[in-house]
Design a protein around this motif. Structure first.
Motif, mmCIF file in Angstrom:
data_model
loop_
_atom_site.group_PDB
_atom_site.id
_atom_site.type_symbol
_atom_site.label_atom_id
_atom_site.label_comp_id
_atom_site.label_asym_id
_atom_site.label_seq_id
_atom_site.Cartn_x
_atom_site.Cartn_y
_atom_site.Cartn_z
ATOM 1 N N THR A 47 15.588 -1.060 -2.885
ATOM 2 C CA THR A 47 15.993 0.243 -3.403
ATOM 3 C C THR A 47 15.708 0.266 -4.903
ATOM 4 O O THR A 47 15.500 -0.793 -5.514
ATOM 5 N N PRO A 48 15.715 1.443 -5.537
ATOM 6 C CA PRO A 48 15.560 1.470 -6.997
ATOM 7 C C PRO A 48 16.603 0.612 -7.704
ATOM 8 O O PRO A 48 16.296 -0.063 -8.692
ATOM 9 N N LEU A 49 17.827 0.609 -7.190
ATOM 10 C CA LEU A 49 18.873 -0.197 -7.810
ATOM 11 C C LEU A 49 18.596 -1.685 -7.648
ATOM 12 O O LEU A 49 18.723 -2.457 -8.608
ATOM 13 N N SER A 50 18.205 -2.116 -6.460
ATOM 14 C CA SER A 50 17.957 -3.549 -6.263
ATOM 15 C C SER A 50 16.766 -4.018 -7.101
ATOM 16 O O SER A 50 16.754 -5.149 -7.594
ATOM 17 N N MET A 51 15.783 -3.155 -7.283
ATOM 18 C CA MET A 51 14.663 -3.502 -8.156
ATOM 19 C C MET A 51 15.156 -3.716 -9.584
ATOM 20 O O MET A 51 14.797 -4.696 -10.252
ATOM 21 N N ARG A 71 11.796 -3.302 3.829
ATOM 22 C CA ARG A 71 12.289 -4.643 3.511
ATOM 23 C C ARG A 71 13.657 -4.613 2.850
ATOM 24 O O ARG A 71 14.210 -5.660 2.503
ATOM 25 N N GLY A 72 14.199 -3.416 2.651
ATOM 26 C CA GLY A 72 15.544 -3.290 2.099
ATOM 27 C C GLY A 72 15.610 -3.056 0.606
ATOM 28 O O GLY A 72 16.696 -3.033 0.028
ATOM 29 N N GLU A 105 0.822 -1.210 0.000
ATOM 30 C CA GLU A 105 0.000 0.000 0.000
ATOM 31 C C GLU A 105 0.857 1.261 0.000
ATOM 32 O O GLU A 105 0.459 2.290 -0.539
ATOM 33 N N GLN A 106 2.018 1.188 0.609
ATOM 34 C CA GLN A 106 2.919 2.330 0.690
ATOM 35 C C GLN A 106 4.315 1.907 0.252
ATOM 36 O O GLN A 106 4.764 0.800 0.565
ATOM 37 N N ALA A 107 5.004 2.807 -0.446
ATOM 38 C CA ALA A 107 6.370 2.498 -0.893
ATOM 39 C C ALA A 107 7.286 2.206 0.294
ATOM 40 O O ALA A 107 8.236 1.426 0.178
ATOM 41 N N ALA A 108 6.978 2.802 1.438
ATOM 42 C CA ALA A 108 7.796 2.594 2.628
ATOM 43 C C ALA A 108 7.860 1.125 3.025
ATOM 44 O O ALA A 108 8.846 0.674 3.633
ATOM 45 N N GLU A 109 6.835 0.355 2.677
ATOM 46 C CA GLU A 109 6.843 -1.073 2.993
ATOM 47 C C GLU A 109 8.005 -1.768 2.283
ATOM 48 O O GLU A 109 8.650 -2.650 2.848
#
Length: 291
Positions: free
Chosen positions: A58-62, A55-56, A47-51
């Protein structure tokens, strides 16, 4: 004529597993056509990006994760986003589309799913959702976005999320294909549940096409089955919103052979050279449409 077989798909536009299994689901659509009555249940992963941040992620890990998913053949862009993105708002857009016009949710889901993995748009923002949907044929982007906070949409979305979180004790959980969210066991994307003649069969989470096919034909063995065509032209005519190279390759595959994306692309290029297909760049691959 027999009643259509009900196929429920638990999915989320922001799940790379659900996205990567799209070619397999396309095969079911081609093989059994109107004999299947499809139903989409939105999982609502976050529901929120903070979730995700907690969990660790980041844009890079995605983005590096998307590199790994390329092995399944669907198009990906690996340019990191400005920030990580929650999926709940996009899920609500799909529900809003269903509220406006039942059946249109599939086109909305497809548009958001493709954009999720091949663009850097922040798809938990209304403007970004609108930008995607205004380019989708047959979708009223203004109307969909205007309903994102409508109580009817919120109620229906919450019902979807609750249904997706009923996997405890299911075959999906037994096979290790479920996940736990806040202490509740949920279906993962794209869990497929097939129901016919009082029978209910599950192919939980990401599976090969044969798994989805087996539960479908076991639920209703009287289904009529279409063979793959000899070339991609009938596929592009059937799927008017376009197909990726991997989807075409999977749809052309016979038996238990492995899809051949290179052969599919060569056949598609022949159609394009003849003026019968259009190739549009999409991530690291392409989307093909009939002309």
């Amino acid at each position: 004529m027999a009643e259509p077989v009900r196929v429920t798909v638990h999915n989320d536009p922001g799940c790379p597993w659900g996205y990567s299994a799209t070619p397999a689901l396309r095969v079911l659509e081609w093989r059994y056509g109107s004999q299947l009555d499809w139903r989409l249940v939105l999982i609502g992963l976050t529901e929120q990006a903070a979730e995700y941040v907690e969990r660790g992620y980041t844009p890079l890990s995605m983005s590096t994760g998307y590199v790994e998913f390329r092995r399944f053949g669907m198009p990906f862009s690996t340019t990191p986003r400005e920030r990580v993105v929650a999926t709940g708002r996009a899920c609500r857009a799909v529900v809003a589309s269903r509220t406006l016009e039942p059946g249109s949710e599939w086109r909305t889901f497809r548009a958001l799913q493709l954009a999720w993995f091949t663009s850097t748009l922040l798809l938990d923002e209304d403007d970004a959702i609108h930008e995607v949907l205004r380019q989708a044929d047959g979708i009223d982007a203004d109307a969909v976005v205007s309903l994102l906070d409508d109580p009817r949409v919120e109620e229906a979305y919450r019902a979807d999320r609750a249904e997706a979180r009923t996997a405890a004790g299911s075959p999906t959980e037994l096979q290790g294909k479920a996940a736990e969210s806040n202490g509740v066991v949920r279906y993962t994307a794209p869990s497929v549940i097939v129901e016919a003649d009082g029978m209910r069969l599950e192919a939980g989470g990401f599976q090969p096409v044969q798994a989805y096919d087996v539960v479908t034909v076991n639920a209703a063995s009287t289904l009529e089955r279409a063979d793959p065509p000899d070339d991609p032209a009938p596929l592009l005519e059937r799927f008017e919103d376009g197909l990726t190279t991997q989807e075409v390759a999977t749809l052309l595959t016979r038996g238990n052979d492995e899809p051949d994306p290179q052969a599919a692309e060569l056949a598609l290029l022949e159609l394009a050279a003849d003026g019968r297909a259009r190739r549009s760049l999409l991530g690291d691959s392409a989307l093909w449409t009939a002309v």
